[in-house]
Design a protein around this motif. Structure first.
Motif, PDB file in Angstrom:
ATOM      1  N   CYS A   1       5.344  -1.201  -9.390  1.00 13.31           N
ATOM      2  CA  CYS A   1       4.161  -2.483  -9.011  1.00 13.31           C
ATOM      3  C   CYS A   1       3.828  -3.283 -10.048  1.00 13.31           C
ATOM      4  O   CYS A   1       4.027  -2.761 -11.165  1.00 13.31           O
ATOM      5  CB  CYS A   1       3.089  -1.561  -8.366  1.00 13.31           C
TER       6      CYS A   1
ATOM      7  N   ASN B   1       0.059  -4.572  -6.469  1.00  9.67           N
ATOM      8  CA  ASN B   1      -1.025  -3.828  -6.003  1.00  9.67           C
ATOM      9  C   ASN B   1      -1.684  -3.412  -7.314  1.00  9.67           C
ATOM     10  O   ASN B   1      -1.011  -2.861  -8.110  1.00  9.67           O
ATOM     11  CB  ASN B   1      -0.730  -2.432  -5.175  1.00  9.67           C
TER      12      ASN B   1
ATOM     13  N   SER C   1       0.808  -1.229  -0.120  1.00  4.40           N
ATOM     14  CA  SER C   1      -0.087   0.020   0.084  1.00  4.40           C
ATOM     15  C   SER C   1       0.709   1.357  -0.079  1.00  4.40           C
ATOM     16  O   SER C   1       2.015   1.337   0.513  1.00  4.40           O
ATOM     17  CB  SER C   1      -0.923   0.021   1.215  1.00  4.40           C
TER      18      SER C   1
ATOM     19  N   THR D   1      -3.286  -9.283   2.896  1.00 11.34           N
ATOM     20  CA  THR D   1      -4.696  -9.015   2.489  1.00 11.34           C
ATOM     21  C   THR D   1      -5.497  -9.631   3.392  1.00 11.34           C
ATOM     22  O   THR D   1      -5.277 -10.406   4.430  1.00 11.34           O
ATOM     23  CB  THR D   1      -4.695  -9.773   0.999  1.00 11.34           C
TER      24      THR D   1
END
Length: 139
Positions: free
Chosen positions: A52, A41, A16, A77
């Protein structure tokens, strides 16, 4: 557990950009320990100045099963998503996953055994236990 840090590649599923989230803290842990890790992500292009990948399947080396077998994955997650991550990782050839506290899928141990994957979960956190495990792996 030592097999996790024997890998040559690392990915952080659930990374994140939000610095208050554990997905960011875990990615930063890797970076602070000079371990290159790809943030996974689906909605970000870069986190902490690292490019990412939207999913494990879309890693640039994902089609190379031998390279995927050298990849360890940290998972941050929700448990239902984590079960899918475990299945995807196993299908790609990943052998080592570390489910951070609270991310463990239901029946994690049985699912991992069925998929022939080694998992760390139900307690150890990379932010707390990672340094000692990393040191043991480097001995």
């Amino acid at each position: 557990m030592s097999g996790f840090f024997a890998s040559t590649r690392y990915a952080v599923v659930g990374a994140s950009a939000n610095k208050s989230k554990y997905g960011n803290k875990v990615l930063c842990w890797y970076l602070q320990h000079n371990i290159s890790a790809v943030p996974i992500n689906p909605t970000s292009t870069h986190i902490e100045n690292v490019a990412c990948s939207p999913s494990l399947s879309e890693l640039e080396w994902a089609k190379n099963r031998e390279e995927m077998q050298k990849t360890s994955v940290s998972v941050i997650t929700p448990p239902r998503a984590s079960a899918l991550v475990l299945q995807e990782a196993a299908k790609l050839g990943v052998k080592h996953l570390w489910f951070q506290p609270g991310s463990e899928p239901e029946n994690m141990k049985q699912l991992a055994e069925d998929l022939d994957v080694c998992v760390i979960g139900n307690g150890p956190c990379i932010l707390i236990d990672g340094p000692s495990m990393l040191n043991r792996a480097r001995l």
